[in-house]
Design an enzyme around this catalytic site. Structure first.
Site, PDB file in Angstrom:
ATOM      1  N   GLN A  19       0.810  -1.220   0.000  1.00 37.04           N
ATOM      2  CA  GLN A  19       0.000   0.000   0.000  1.00 37.04           C
ATOM      3  C   GLN A  19       0.846   1.275   0.000  1.00 37.04           C
ATOM      4  O   GLN A  19       0.337   2.347  -0.313  1.00 37.04           O
ATOM      5  CB  GLN A  19      -0.938  -0.004   1.212  1.00 37.04           C
ATOM      6  CG  GLN A  19      -1.974  -1.114   1.127  1.00 37.04           C
ATOM      7  CD  GLN A  19      -2.861  -1.188   2.359  1.00 37.04           C
ATOM      8  OE1 GLN A  19      -2.541  -1.886   3.305  1.00 37.04           O
ATOM      9  NE2 GLN A  19      -3.960  -0.460   2.355  1.00 37.04           N
ATOM     10  N   HIS A 113       1.017  -9.319   4.430  1.00 37.07           N
ATOM     11  CA  HIS A 113      -0.128  -8.407   4.508  1.00 37.07           C
ATOM     12  C   HIS A 113      -0.819  -8.402   3.139  1.00 37.07           C
ATOM     13  O   HIS A 113      -0.542  -7.574   2.285  1.00 37.07           O
ATOM     14  CB  HIS A 113       0.329  -7.004   4.907  1.00 37.07           C
ATOM     15  CG  HIS A 113      -0.804  -6.101   5.313  1.00 37.07           C
ATOM     16  ND1 HIS A 113      -0.844  -5.428   6.517  1.00 37.07           N
ATOM     17  CD2 HIS A 113      -1.946  -5.762   4.688  1.00 37.07           C
ATOM     18  CE1 HIS A 113      -1.959  -4.719   6.610  1.00 37.07           C
ATOM     19  NE2 HIS A 113      -2.647  -4.900   5.498  1.00 37.07           N
ATOM     20  N   ASN A 157      -1.502 -10.960   8.262  1.00 31.33           N
ATOM     21  CA  ASN A 157      -2.483  -9.919   8.539  1.00 31.33           C
ATOM     22  C   ASN A 157      -3.889 -10.392   8.172  1.00 31.33           C
ATOM     23  O   ASN A 157      -4.127 -10.845   7.051  1.00 31.33           O
ATOM     24  CB  ASN A 157      -2.160  -8.674   7.704  1.00 31.33           C
ATOM     25  CG  ASN A 157      -3.174  -7.560   7.943  1.00 31.33           C
ATOM     26  OD1 ASN A 157      -3.248  -7.014   9.046  1.00 31.33           O
ATOM     27  ND2 ASN A 157      -3.973  -7.238   6.949  1.00 31.33           N
ATOM     28  N   GLU A 158      -4.774 -10.293   9.122  1.00 33.55           N
ATOM     29  CA  GLU A 158      -6.190 -10.585   8.896  1.00 33.55           C
ATOM     30  C   GLU A 158      -6.391 -11.917   8.169  1.00 33.55           C
ATOM     31  O   GLU A 158      -7.031 -11.982   7.113  1.00 33.55           O
ATOM     32  CB  GLU A 158      -6.871  -9.440   8.147  1.00 33.55           C
ATOM     33  CG  GLU A 158      -6.841  -8.155   8.964  1.00 33.55           C
ATOM     34  CD  GLU A 158      -7.706  -7.026   8.407  1.00 33.55           C
ATOM     35  OE1 GLU A 158      -8.083  -7.106   7.229  1.00 33.55           O
ATOM     36  OE2 GLU A 158      -8.009  -6.076   9.154  1.00 33.55           O
TER      37      GLU A 158
HETATM   38  C1  BGC Z   1      -6.242  -3.865   6.205  1.00 35.59           C
HETATM   39  C2  BGC Z   1      -5.563  -2.663   5.580  1.00 35.59           C
HETATM   40  C3  BGC Z   1      -6.616  -1.739   4.994  1.00 35.59           C
HETATM   41  C4  BGC Z   1      -7.500  -1.265   6.123  1.00 35.59           C
HETATM   42  C5  BGC Z   1      -8.531  -0.217   5.764  1.00 35.59           C
HETATM   43  C6  BGC Z   1      -7.511  -3.558   6.937  1.00 35.59           C
HETATM   44  O1  BGC Z   1      -8.435  -4.544   6.622  1.00 35.59           O
HETATM   45  O2  BGC Z   1      -5.336  -4.607   6.974  1.00 35.59           O
HETATM   46  O3  BGC Z   1      -4.652  -3.116   4.622  1.00 35.59           O
HETATM   47  O4  BGC Z   1      -6.068  -0.686   4.275  1.00 35.59           O
HETATM   48  O5  BGC Z   1      -8.168  -2.373   6.655  1.00 35.59           O
HETATM   49  O6  BGC Z   1      -9.538  -0.692   4.945  1.00 35.59           O
END
Ligand code: BGC
Length: 414
Positions: A19, A113, A157-158
């Protein structure tokens, strides 16, 4: 009223490599962004050119008052072809982490990520259990090179994002088949046949969850075996799922299907990263649209800062490990709305701390206005604006406001 946070409470901001770095050309996302018929609003391009400007960004976040930076290292740069590791990319990340250390900023490193190398995704990606080995090998290699500089680490991540999107009615439960045409175009471009191609964003939610859970456990062990002595966890997307009358069953299913198994897995970790932006309400037939009267943000969900308190409580109760808020924030062009959002979210953190919940830190998403995946550069989550033509950084009032809270370790509510 003023509230002082516990000594050592960690205040930071977060970004992710794809990003902010720019030109992440060996990644699957780059490919998806440029595929014919792409569903991305625009490509990531130079992003915030943090590949070159990392020092300036780290200095800036320190000057603002933050003591930690959650950033990710990019697998597609470190291993652009299978089995071929770029020493130059690893050395680059050593410089980034060293720059954090020099400025007294704790480097909190996420190993994955969202974006993966193209070759990985083209060969089944996160839908194929055989690929866990490949992820673990990358983690081992990267930690050997970087481990001594890491403060805290997050494997994935997530990892539950696909599952969360599925239970919220945003992604079809059956996965990518509904986007067949798009996927076919992407698959052709990277020389894969359709059945071998499971793009992360559009794959089958349940399978991705399974593979990512397995990958997390093994990656944690790999990270622990490297140099350095740091805690390891996972970060989870946790909207506050709420039941309206009649929606209790659906709501329970949502927690059980997309969050709880991941919190259970986090029991063996050093902490868990909670990432909350809003809530999702459930009725008898499933997820409900935003409630009339509640402002809707550019991302399509409600302005609901109170969600964070609820998700911290749930994560802590279930995972029984310390909690870091590894992401919380708002995409908005109205910086006073950002301050209002964070103030209310922090009030929730304060209530959790008062109840004895072990919250260790708060990372605002994001340091910079950056590439918001499918949405492109529209949503502005940053504390710092980035001029798309010149890359010039401009500090927003919210950055000074939150930086001051970080510096004093005190928030005044109301
Ligand atoms: C993510 C980010 C994303 C943010 C805002 C999260 O789900 O880890 O990469 O930019 O939310 O939407």
């Amino acid at each position: 009223m003023e509230h002082r946070f516990p000594d050592g409470f960690v205040w930071g901001t977060a970004t992710a490599a794809h990003q902010v770095e720019g030109n992440n050309v060996a990644s699957d996302f780059w490919l998806l962004e440029h595929a014919p018929g792409t569903i991305f609003a625009e490509p990531s391009g130079d992003a915030c050119d943090q590949w070159h400007r990392y020092r300036e960004d780290i200095q800036l976040l320190r000057q603002l008052g933050f003591g930690a930076y959650r950033l990710s290292i990019e697998w597609a740069r470190i291993e652009p072809e299978e089995g071929w590791f770029s020493l130059a990319a690893l050395e680059h990340y050593r410089r980034v982490l060293a720059a954090c250390r020099e400025h007294g900023v704790r480097p909190c490193v996420t190993f994955h990520h969202f974006s993966s190398p193209r070759w990985f995704t083209a060969d089944g990606g996160w839908e194929d259990a055989r690929n866990v080995d490949r992820f673990v090998r990358y983690c081992e290699r990267a930690v050997r090179h970087l481990g001594d500089l890491i403060d805290t680490a997050y494997t994935i991540n997530e990892a539950n994002l696909m599952a969360t999107l599925a239970v919220s009615g945003i992604l079809p439960r059956e996965g990518y088949k509904t986007r067949l045409e798009f996927i076919a175009a992407v698959a052709r471009r990277c020389g894969a046949t359709l059945d071998r191609f499971g793009p992360f964003l559009l794959g089958h939610p349940a399978r991705v969850s399974e593979v990512m859970l397995a990958a997390h456990g093994r990656a944690r062990a790999a990270l622990k075996s490297g140099p350095g002595d740091f805690g390891v966890g996972i970060t989870l997307a946790i909207p506050d799922f709420q039941a309206t009358p009649g929606g209790e069953q659906r709501c329970r299913e949502a927690w059980a299907g997309s969050v709880d198994p991941f919190l259970d897995a986090a029991r063996g970790d050093d902490f868990v990263g909670v990432q909350t932006y809003s809530r999702v309400r459930f009725g008898a037939d499933g997820a409900l649209p935003p409630e009339p009267g509640v402002p809707v943000l550019v991302m399509g969900y409600e302005f609901w800062p109170e969600a964070l308190e609820a998700t911290i409580r749930r994560a802590h109760a279930r995972a029984a490990v310390p909690v870091f808020v590894t992401e919380n924030g708002i995409g908005t062009t109205d910086d006073t709305q950002r301050i209002a959002y964070v103030r209310r979210a922090l009030d929730g953190v304060v209530r959790c701390l008062r109840d004895g919940i072990d919250v260790r830190g708060y990372f605002y998403w994001s340091l910079l206005d950056n590439f918001e995946w499918l949405f492109g550069y529209g949503p502005q989550f940053g504390l710092v604006a980035v001029d798309r033509a010149t890359q010039m950084r401009t500090v927003k009032p919210s950055a000074r406001w939150l930086g001051e809270i970080a510096r004093k370790n005190v928030v005044s509510s109301g």
